[in-house]
Enzyme design. Sequence first.
Site, mmCIF file in Angstrom:
data_model
loop_
_atom_site.group_PDB
_atom_site.id
_atom_site.type_symbol
_atom_site.label_atom_id
_atom_site.label_comp_id
_atom_site.label_asym_id
_atom_site.label_seq_id
_atom_site.Cartn_x
_atom_site.Cartn_y
_atom_site.Cartn_z
ATOM 1 N N TRP A 246 -3.250 -2.280 -1.490
ATOM 2 C CA TRP A 246 -2.991 -3.570 -2.133
ATOM 3 C C TRP A 246 -3.563 -4.577 -1.144
ATOM 4 C CZ3 TRP A 246 -0.996 -6.078 -6.376
ATOM 5 C CH2 TRP A 246 -0.588 -7.392 -6.214
ATOM 6 N N HIS B 75 23.748 -37.973 -20.578
ATOM 7 C CA HIS B 75 22.828 -38.629 -21.533
ATOM 8 C C HIS B 75 22.524 -37.732 -22.725
ATOM 9 C CE1 HIS B 75 22.208 -41.891 -18.705
ATOM 10 N NE2 HIS B 75 22.058 -40.986 -17.756
ATOM 11 N N ARG C 128 3.399 1.205 -7.278
ATOM 12 C CA ARG C 128 3.448 0.126 -6.277
ATOM 13 C C ARG C 128 2.343 -0.890 -6.489
ATOM 14 N NH1 ARG C 128 6.094 2.301 -1.319
ATOM 15 N NH2 ARG C 128 5.071 0.672 -0.161
ATOM 16 N N CYS D 296 0.842 -1.204 0.000
ATOM 17 C CA CYS D 296 0.000 0.000 0.000
ATOM 18 C C CYS D 296 0.875 1.251 0.000
ATOM 19 C CB CYS D 296 -0.860 0.011 1.261
ATOM 20 S SG CYS D 296 -1.738 -1.514 1.529
ATOM 21 N N GLU E 60 14.774 -14.843 -20.112
ATOM 22 C CA GLU E 60 13.732 -13.808 -20.100
ATOM 23 C C GLU E 60 14.280 -12.404 -20.216
ATOM 24 O OE1 GLU E 60 11.641 -14.776 -16.274
ATOM 25 O OE2 GLU E 60 9.935 -14.294 -17.524
ATOM 26 N N LYS F 149 15.260 -17.290 -16.043
ATOM 27 C CA LYS F 149 15.568 -15.880 -15.725
ATOM 28 C C LYS F 149 16.526 -15.291 -16.755
ATOM 29 C CE LYS F 149 12.964 -14.598 -13.222
ATOM 30 N NZ LYS F 149 12.048 -15.653 -13.288
ATOM 31 N N GLU G 213 14.961 -22.629 -13.194
ATOM 32 C CA GLU G 213 14.533 -21.245 -12.956
ATOM 33 C C GLU G 213 15.649 -20.272 -13.331
ATOM 34 O OE1 GLU G 213 12.143 -19.430 -12.638
ATOM 35 O OE2 GLU G 213 12.783 -17.620 -11.589
ATOM 36 N N LYS H 292 3.258 -9.624 -17.960
ATOM 37 C CA LYS H 292 3.359 -9.989 -16.537
ATOM 38 C C LYS H 292 2.368 -11.098 -16.207
ATOM 39 C CE LYS H 292 4.800 -9.934 -12.398
ATOM 40 N NZ LYS H 292 6.083 -10.624 -12.153
ATOM 41 N N ASN I 291 -0.430 0.676 6.365
ATOM 42 C CA ASN I 291 0.276 -0.339 5.560
ATOM 43 C C ASN I 291 0.733 -1.409 6.521
ATOM 44 O OD1 ASN I 291 0.057 1.224 3.342
ATOM 45 N ND2 ASN I 291 2.231 1.704 3.133
ATOM 46 N N GLY I 292 0.734 -2.677 6.072
ATOM 47 C CA GLY I 292 1.277 -3.744 6.905
ATOM 48 C C GLY I 292 0.215 -4.802 7.206
#
Length: 611
Positions: free
Chosen positions: A75, A507, A27, A2, A491, A488, A484, A606, A99-100
């Site tokens: 958020w 192999h 944000r 937030c 991407e 990354k 991963e 996204k 916030n929190g």
Amino acid sequence: MCGIVGYVGTECCAHLLLSGLRRLEYRGYDSAGIAIANDDGQVQVCRAEGKLTNLEQAYRQEPFDGAIGVGHTRWATHGRPSESNAHPHRAGRVVVAHNGIIENYLELKEKLTAQGREFTSETDTEVVAHLIDEAWNPSTRSLHEATCEALEEIEGSYALAVISTENPEELVVARNASPMVIARGRDCAFAASDVPAVLDHTRRFIFLHDGDTAVLRTGGIEVFDSNGEPVEREVKRIAWDPISAEKQGYKHFMLKEIHEQPARITDTLRGRVSVDRGEVHLPELGLDEQTVQKLDKIVFVACGTSFFAAQIAKYMIEEVARIPVETDLASEFRYRNPLISDDTLAIAISQSGETADTLAAIREAGERGARTLGIVNVIESTIAREADGVIYTHAGPEIGVASTKAFTTQLTAVAMLAIKLGRLKGTLDVAQARELIEALRHVPAEMENLLQDSSLYEKLARGYSQAKSFLYLGRGNQYPIAMEGALKLKEISYIHAEGYAAGEMKHGPIALIDRNMPVVVLSPRNSVYEKTASNLEEVKARGGRIIAIGTEGDERLDAFSDVVIPLPKVHEFVQPLISVVVVQLIAYHIADFKGTDIDQPRNLAKSVTVE
Ligand code: AGP
């Protein structure tokens, strides 16, 4: 996460609050609001779901103004995105923006309800407003004193901005584990969760410390420490331009989000684990002991980075809960006529909660009789709403298209799930659960240490960014991290890379090995270390250039490797959360050296809401 902006001074502040919230739009948020006190002791509030244009439109319909106010972009963490859940929240004479995460808000809400308090939202924040109003007797104490008393009952993280009808010349703020900055202006003062919100008005900020509170007035600012004692905090000059300020000085959102990971893992664990009791508390899981005992298997469906989180989940859950786990690429699952029974638990992992393939796959599993669960970052997203149960990650909005903090908070969530299932199944005793929870709780600090120095990565980028292809190798729970890491790199740097099981290299892929293809080997000290080390020797014997990611002090790796990146010693169960940070940084610094568009890589979205 937030956003908060606050003002007290001599000017009408509605425009300042709205423009400050605009500066915090990056944000990510799902609703917003402002509250302003006027000289007649009235506080007017305007809130709206969705984008700031909705709030501005609502405000223009019934404008109001005054010289003290707070604004907020939300958020959602507790309670769906809606006008009634938007901040600021009012209780009696008090209005709060927050916030929190208030961990004990439910028990406080029960206590306040028993005292006759009525609630109009599903949020934890409204509880704070009632606590302050309940504690405040303006004839005997200040708004600040009432706020401090209320904070003594609160467990969790907060950045608070408080105004009131009875004391319209004071803006009270408080900070604990959620950022809050304050600043003095000419006959005015500002508060904000983040510098960009007020950077147009000042460049000199006080960054409050955890436990600090402050009282802002037209004539100045008073800061108090966690003991309520007046304290002088350093005033810092911020030279950032507004765009850099939105990234908190980091060059890219992705780098900011890589560095946010320790805090977001802490947020995801907050209020859900008890080392003493060896317990994991996931109320929204919706699974009891009988259901877990009957499970014939668990099937994960996910895409991209989230799929690699699912593969880590397989290692974790099968290790500690001894329940068979399958992992499927969501786009494959739907078309393979999957074997699902009423005793199957199907779990969708998705940052956005809107990925079309994952949504379709979890629907398919549910239609075939499975019980469904979502591990999701976005509150009230489609997958979160449709699944029978949900575990929310608390990564906050992830702006960079390449997933980083969403991934490590997903790993945090699946680790908690594995422990929970192991305890429900009886395959994990209290002592073992304590050990794993303790290992999880140490991850943020170990990660912070790893993030301190980027010089090794910058040097690596200079030496390797011209390569045309990389091979990433890993065994056991490092195998998904190898994949991963390759994703990354692909991407964001557009360099081809492939993640492979280290044991599989002989192999086929070993034919690729030569000096032109760097090989990144994830080889921390663990149960499969010896096997992985022999893979290193195979690569070395064929002239491969090795970037080894190993446990600090492991001199054996030096003999085979061109570069060794040390990892801290952590429990094998949580090693993936640590080693992934290294492959994130390798990808980031190579891409940064190449100058690609790291936050918005070409061709990528996204959230892939189309099949
Ligand atoms: C991750 O870096 C990618 N942006 C992508 O693979 C992503 O993980 C995938 O599209 C799944 O998204 P979701 O987690 O929102 O479902």
